[in-house]
Scaffold this motif. Structure first.
Motif, PDB file in Angstrom:
ATOM      1  N   GLN A 237      -9.827  -0.740   3.147  1.00 36.93           N
ATOM      2  CA  GLN A 237      -9.434  -0.242   1.864  1.00 36.93           C
ATOM      3  C   GLN A 237     -10.196   0.518   1.170  1.00 36.93           C
ATOM      4  OE1 GLN A 237      -7.193  -3.404  -0.322  1.00 36.93           O
ATOM      5  NE2 GLN A 237      -7.240  -2.239  -2.420  1.00 36.93           N
TER       6      GLN A 237
ATOM      7  N   GLU B  72      -3.968  -0.502  -1.989  1.00 35.85           N
ATOM      8  CA  GLU B  72      -4.731   0.332  -1.236  1.00 35.85           C
ATOM      9  C   GLU B  72      -4.216   1.839  -1.390  1.00 35.85           C
ATOM     10  OE1 GLU B  72      -6.036   0.518   3.390  1.00 35.85           O
ATOM     11  OE2 GLU B  72      -4.931  -1.029   2.624  1.00 35.85           O
TER      12      GLU B  72
ATOM     13  N   TYR C 289      -1.267   4.452  -0.102  1.00 31.69           N
ATOM     14  CA  TYR C 289      -1.850   4.377   1.379  1.00 31.69           C
ATOM     15  C   TYR C 289      -0.795   5.231   2.358  1.00 31.69           C
ATOM     16  CZ  TYR C 289      -3.443   3.362   6.180  1.00 31.69           C
ATOM     17  OH  TYR C 289      -3.838   3.350   7.420  1.00 31.69           O
TER      18      TYR C 289
ATOM     19  N   ALA D 240       0.724  -1.191  -0.072  1.00 29.30           N
ATOM     20  CA  ALA D 240      -0.054   0.088  -0.138  1.00 29.30           C
ATOM     21  C   ALA D 240       0.772   1.156   0.001  1.00 29.30           C
ATOM     22  CB  ALA D 240      -0.998   0.158   1.224  1.00 29.30           C
TER      23      ALA D 240
END
Length: 952
Positions: free
Chosen positions: A530, A480, A425, A422
Motif C-alpha cells: 500500500q 490504498e 488503486y 482500494a
C-alpha cells in the motif's frame, strides 16, 4: 481538452517509458471502432524529460533482449498476451455501463462479481493488461499487441460514453418467435422503475412475467414494490434455498406471508412466473403450473397502502443483488387470473389470450433503443430504465463498477474491503494503462480517457477538507491508492494542466511523508505494498515541484526497507505487512515477499537512480530482478493465466503457487508488466543535468542485449550467458563516438573485477559496489571484455546469523527438499583460499549452477518450478575443518552466534596458503585471549590449517 506543451518542451520520456517501436495508428479521440479498418497514422507522443534527472533510461524498443533466461521468460508472457481474448478484460466495464458484452466471460477471481470481496477491485487487471500490451508492442513492434490495445481503448471509450447518458435498453430475443425482451447484464446495476400508481390500490392482484436469469443469485428480485424493508411485496427468482419466492409484509421480514416454489429456475432459460392474490389466498405459478398455495395470506396491495417504489430487478434490501437476466411480457391485473388463464400466458403473449394485457400495467419490452418502456394497458404507466446509483458525478468517470465505492470512502472511518476496496488503486491501474497505451501507440482516445479520469478525480477530491483526505489515505486497504500520483504527474507533464498537478498533490499522506523525510522509521505495522508505490509518486512530484521533502522522503524510505526489511531474494513483507527492522529469520513462513512489493521496489530504485547514481540502487535491482522477479514467473506456458506468484513463501519446503487466490490478483498484474520490461534498466545515459561535458553510458545489468543509441550513432551489443557466465563482452558498432562507459561492479564481486578493451587490460576503480569507468572515443568494432569472478558465498539473516542463504554471484541457490524444518548444513569443509564455498559442493552434470551437498540439490531460485524449496538454511559447523581435514576441535561461537570459522574466512580471499595460516594464527590468538578457545585447541587448529590442501 486541456492545453498541451509546445513541441520544444517535448523530449524523449515517452520513448523512455515504453520504447520507440513504430507507432500503430489507432483512431482519433471521437471515434470508438472495434477492429475497424486502418485509421490515419498519429505520431507517437513523448513526455517531457524531468529536468531533475541526471541520467535517463532508454526505451524498450531501443534495447533488444538476446537469447537467455530473460528472453525465455518474456516469451512465455508475450505468448499469453498475444493469445488472451482482450474482450474478456473489458467485459466488466461494458457490464457496468449496461452494454452488450458480446458473450465475453470476465476473467474471474478479482476481475468478477464472484471474486474476493464481491469483485470490488475489478478493473485493475485491465489496466495491468494494457500496460503489458504497451510494453510488448514497444519492445517487439508486433502489431497484434497494438490491435488489442486499440480494441480495449475503443471499448473503454464506448463505456464512458454510455455512462455519460441515461441507461438504454439492451434488447435481446424474447421467449416467443420474433419477440424482443429487455436484458440486464450482470454487473450493470440497472433496474426498471414503474410509476407510483401502478398498483392503483388493488384489493386483488396478479403479477406475471417471463424471466431468463443469467446467474444463480439468491434474493435477486423480479419485482419489489414497497417503501423500505418493512412494508413491501416482492417476487424473487431465488430465495436462500434457490427457489422462487413471493412475500408480502407490513412489518418487515419477520411478518412476511410467503409463497415458495419447489425447485430453482434454470439459468439461461426462459421461465414464466405468476402470482395471484385474492380472498386471503395466494398462488405461485412456474411455467403455468401451480407450485405453491397459501390460504392464510391476509395482506393485499390495498392493505399496504400507497407505496413509494415499484421496481423490476431491484430489492429494497441493499445487500441483495440486482437481477441479472432478461424480462419480457410483464403484466399486472387488478384481479386474480384463473389457472387456465395463467397457463395460456405461457403459450402466447398476454394480449393474444383471453386474459388480455394487464389492466393495471402491461410491458411487452418491444423497445430496441432508449430507456423508456411503453405501457400497453391504456393507462400510460410507462416505465423507465435506471441505475441504482444514479450516474457519474462527472463526465470523465470511468470504472468497472459504480461510483459508490469512491463516495462511500469519503465518510469511512474504518477499513472494510467488502464495502470499499482500494478504488483509487484501481483507478491508478486503469489510468496507468491508458497512459501507456497512448505513449506506445499514439491513440488520442486513450489520452482523452486518461484526462477525463483525472478531471473527474480532481472534481471529486478537491472540495474535500484536508482532514478528510488524510483520514481516507490512512485507511488500510480501502484507502490504498498505489502509485497514482506518479501517473497523474506523467499526465501533467503531457498536458500542462495545473489541475493535474494539483490532483497529484491531493494524494499526499503527510504523516508518512514528513516522518520519512525526517528519517523517522514508522514502517512497522504498515501494509507494505500500500505504501511502496506512494514514493514513486513522491519522486515524480519532486520532479514537477522541486519540493525537497518529496525526494528526502523517498530516499530515506528506501533505506528503511533495503536492507533492514529485505529478504535475501530482494522481496519484502510478511503477510503483506512490515515488521520491525531486521526481522527476517523470525518471520519465515508461507506468506512472505508479496510479489507486488518487489515490482514496486524495483521501480522506486530505478527512479531514485535517475536522481542520484548510488550504486546500491542497482545492486538491489540486480538482486530482486534475478531472484524474486525471475523466480515469481513459472517456466511453462498457459493460455489462461500469466502464472505468477502472489506470495513467495520462504518457509522450509515451501512450494510456489503460480495460480494464487482466485486469480487476476494484483501480483499477477504486476507480474505481467515485469515480464515484458526486463530490459528497461540495463543501460542508462547521462542528461544535460548530469553536469559533464562527456556523455556517459551506464551498464547497470549484465544481460544479453543490444542497445541502439541513435543519438550517438552506435549500437552496443552485450554477448553473455550471465548469470551463468562470469562476465560479459560488449561490442560497439557504428560511427566514432566519444563517451564514458560506466560498468557496474556488483557489491558482491570482491574476487577481482577486470576490464579489457580490444584485448588490453584497462586500469580503473574496481572496488565492489561502484562503477568502473572507461572514457575514450569508441570506434566501430571495439570490444570490451568484463570479467566478474563469482564465489559461492552465504548471506546471513540480520536477526540470526546462523540462518543463511547460499549465493553464486547474483543468484540465490535454493535447496530442493520437502522437509519442513530448516536444513542444517556445514559449508567450510573444503573452502577455497578465495573464500569460495564451491569446492564443498558437487556440480550436477548438464544442469548449470545445480549443486549437491549431502544428497540435497541446490538450484537457482530464478527457475520457476514447483519444487519444494529452502531459500534459508541453518548453518551448522560443529568442528573446525580446513581443506577436508578435521582438527578434532569444536568450532566455538561468540554470543552473537558467529563462529571461529566465520572469523577466519571473513578475511578471504587469501593470496596463498601462508596468508591463510598467518590469519588463523592471529585469529585464534584473539579467541584464546577472549576465553573462547584453549591453547591446546589453538595449536590443533593451526596445525590442521598448515597441513590442509586448498583450492585456489
Amino acid at each position: 481538452m486541456a492545453s498541451h506543451p509546445t513541441p520544444a518542451r517535448r523530449t524523449v520520456l515517452g520513448a523512455v517509458l515504453l520504447g520507440t517501436a513504430a507507432a500503430f495508428a489507432p483512431g482519433a479521440a471521437g471515434a470508438a471502432p472495434r477492429r475497424a479498418g486502418p485509421v490515419p497514422a498519429a505520431p507517437v507522443p513523448a513526455v517531457p524529460l524531468p529536468a531533475a534527472w541526471t541520467v535517463r533510461p532508454f526505451g524498450l524498443g531501443e534495447v533488444t533482449l538476446g537469447a537467455g533466461v530473460f528472453a525465455d521468460k518474456r516469451r512465455l508472457m508475450l505468448d499469453f498476451a498475444r493469445g488472451y481474448d482482450e474482450n474478456r478484460l473489458v467485459q466488466v466495464f461494458r457490464a457496468n455501463a449496461g452494454l452488450d458484452t458480446g458473450g465475453a466471460v470476465a476473467p474471474g477471481g478479482w476481475e468478477g462479481l464472484d471474486g474476493e470481496a464481491n469483485g470490488n477491485l475489478r478493473g485493475h487487471f485491465t489496466g495491468h493488461f494494457l500496460t503489458m500490451l504497451a510494453q510488448a508492442y514497444a519492445s517487439t513492434g508486433e502489431k497484434a499487441y497494438a490491435e488489442k490495445i486499440r480494441t480495449m481503448v475503443g471499448a473503454l471509450h464506448d463505456v464512458r460514453a454510455a455512462l455519460r447518458e441515461d441507461p438504454a435498453v439492451l434488447s435481446v430475443p424474447g421467449p416467443f418467435p420474433g419477440s424482443t425482451a429487455a436484458s440486464n447484464v450482470r454487473g450493470s446495476y440497472q433496474y426498471v422503475d414503474l410509476p407510483a400508481d401502478v398498483l392503483d390500490g388493488a384489493a386483488e392482484f396478479t403479477f406475471a412475467a417471463w424471466v431468463r436469469p443469467e446467474h444463480a443469485d439468491d434474493w435477486a428480485r423480479v419485482c419489489d414494490f414497497g417503501d423500505d424493508t418493512r412494508r413491501y411485496l416482492y417476487l424473487a427468482a431465488r430465495d436462500a434455498k434457490g427457489r422462487p419466492r413471493f412475500a408480502i409484509t407490513s412489518s418487515g421480514a419477520g411478518g412476511e406471508q410467503v409463497l415458495a416454489g419447489e425447485a430453482p429456475l434454470p439459468v439461461g432459460e426462459w421461465s414464466h412466473l405468476a402470482v395471484t392474490l385474492a380472498g386471503g389466498t395466494g398462488v405461485l405459478y412456474v411455467d403455468g403450473a401451480e407450485v405453491a398455495r397459501n390460504t392464510a395470506m391476509s395482506l393485499t396491495p390495498t392493505a399496504l397502502g400507497t407505496l413509494r417504489d415499484h421496481w423490476l430487478g431491484r430489492s429494497h434490501y441493499a445487500a441483495d443483488p440486482v437481477f441479472a437476466g432478461a424480462f419480457d411480457e410483464v403484466h399486472l391485473w387488478s384481479r386474480a387470473l384463473t389457472a387456465d388463464e395463467i397457463t395460456a400466458l405461457r403459450r402466447r403473449p398476454a394480449a393474444e389470450t383471453a386474459a388480455g394485457a394487464g389492466n393495471l400495467a402491461a410491458y411487452a419490452f418491444d423497445e430496441t433503443t432508449g430507456g423508456t418502456f411503453a405501457d400497453a394497458s391504456g393507462r400510460a404507466r410507462h416505465a423507465t430504465l435506471r441505475r441504482t446509483w444514479g450516474g457519474p458525478s462527472h463526465p470523465g468517470f470511468l470504472a468497472a463498477y459504480p461510483e459508490t465505492q469512491f463516495i462511500t470512502l469519503e465518510s469511512m472511518t474504518g477499513s472494510d474491503y467488502t464495502v470499499v476496496w482500494a478504488p483509487y488503486y484501481t483507478a491508478h491501474k486503469i489510468l496507468r494503462g491508458l497512459l501507456d497505451a497512448h505513449l506506445a501507440t499514439g491513440d488520442a482516445r486513450a489520452l482523452d480517457l486518461a484526462e477525463g479520469m483525472c478531471d473527474w478525480m480532481h472534481s471529486r477530491l478537491s472540495p474535500l477538507p484536508e482532514a478528510t483526505l488524510q483520514r481516507m489515505w490512512g485507511l488500510f486497504s480501502s484507502g490504498e491508492f498505489g502509485g497514482i500520483a506518479e501517473a497523474v504527474c506523467d499526465l501533467h507533464a503531457l498536458t500542462g494542466d495545473p489541475r493535474h498537478l494539483a490532483l497529484a498533490r491531493l494524494f499526499d499522506l503527510d504523516k508518512l511523508i514528513d516522518s520519512c523525510a525526517a528519517g523517522k522509521d514508522v514502517l512497522s505495522g504498515l501494509h507494505a505494498n500500500q505504501h511502496i508505490p506512494i514514493f514513486t509518486g513522491l519522486l515524480r512530484l519532486y520532479d514537477e515541484t522541486r519540493e525537497r521533502r518529496y525526494l528526502d522522503a523517498a530516499r530515506n524510505f528506501w533505506e528503511m526497507v533495503v536492507p533492514p526489511r529485505m529478504y535475501a531474494i530482494g522481496g519484502t513483507s510478511d503477510r503483506e505487512f512490515w515488521g520491525e527492522r531486521g526481522a527476517v529469520a523470525g518471520t519465515l513462513g508461507d506468506v512472505n515477499a508479496e510479489t507486488c512489493c518487489a515490482y514496486n521496489m524495483l521501480k522506486l530504485s530505478r527512479m531514485l537512480f535517475f536522481h542520484d547514481q548510488r550504486p546500491q540502487y542497482m545492486d538491489y535491482y540486480e538482486r530482486a530482478l534475478h531472484n524474486q522477479v525471475l523466480g515469481s514467473k513459472q517456466d511453462r506456458a498457459d493460455a489462461e493465466k500469466p502464472l505468477v506468484t502472489y506470495f513467495v513463501g520462504l518457509a522450509p519446503g515451501h512450494v510456489r503457487d503460480y495460480t494464487p487466490k482466485a486469480g487476476t490478483t494484483c501480483c499477477e498484474g504486476t507480474g505481467m508488466e515485469s515480464a515484458t520490461k526486463y530490459q528497461d534498466s540495463v543501460y542508462f545515459t547521462t542528461t544535460a543535468a548530469g553536469g559533464s561535458d562527456l556523455s556517459a553510458l551506464y551498464v547497470n545489468l549484465y544481460m544479453p542485449s543490444k542497445l541502439t543509441w541513435a543519438e550517438r550513432g552506435v549500437t552496443v551489443t552485450q554477448t553473455t550467458g550471465y548469470p551463468y557466465e562470469q562476465g560479459t563482452t560488449l561490442t560497439v558498432r557504428g560511427r566514432a563516438a566519444a563517451f564514458e562507459l560506466r560498468l557496474r561492479v556488483p557489491a558482491w564481486a570482491d574476487g577481482g573485477f577486470t576490464v579489457k578493451v580490444n584485448g588490453r587490460a584497462v586500469e580503473g576503480d574496481s572496488r565492489p559496489g561502484g562503477y568502473f569507468s572507461v572514457a575514450r572515443t569508441w570506434r566501430d568494432g571495439d570490444t570490451v571484455r568484463v570479467s566478474v569472478p563469482f564465489r559461492l558465498r552465504t548471506e546471513a539473516a540480520p536477526d540470526d546469523p546462523r540462518v543463511q542463504t547460499l549465493f553464486h554471484g547474483p543468484l540465490a541457490l535454493a535447496a530442493r527438499d520437502p522437509r519442513k524444518d530448516l536444513l542444517r548444513l556445514g559449508l567450510h569443509r573444503n573452502t577455497a583460499l578465495s573464500g569460495d564455498l564451491l569446492p564443498t559442493f558437487t556440480p550436477v552434470p548438464g544442469k548449470p549452477l545445480h549443486l549437491t551437498l549431502d544428497g540435497v540439490e541446490f538450484a537457482p531460485f530464478a527457475e520457476g518450478t514447483e519444487d519444494p524449496t529452502h531459500v534459508y538454511f541453518r548453518r551448522d559447523e560443529p568442528r573446525v575443518v580446513f581443506g577436508g581435514l578435521d582438527s578434532g576441535v569444536a568450532n566455538p561461537a561468540r554470543p552473537d552466534g558467529r563462529t571461529l570459522l566465520d572469523a577466519v574466512w571473513a578475511a578471504a580471499p587469501f593470496r596463498d596458503k601462508g596468508a591463510l595460516v598467518a590469519h588463523v594464527r592471529a585469529t585464534t590468538e584473539k579467541w584464546v585471549a577472549d576465553g573462547l578457545l584453549s591453547a591446546a585447541d589453538r595449536t590443533a587448529v593451526i596445525g590442521t590449517a598448515r597441513r590442509a590442501t586448498y583450492v585456489a
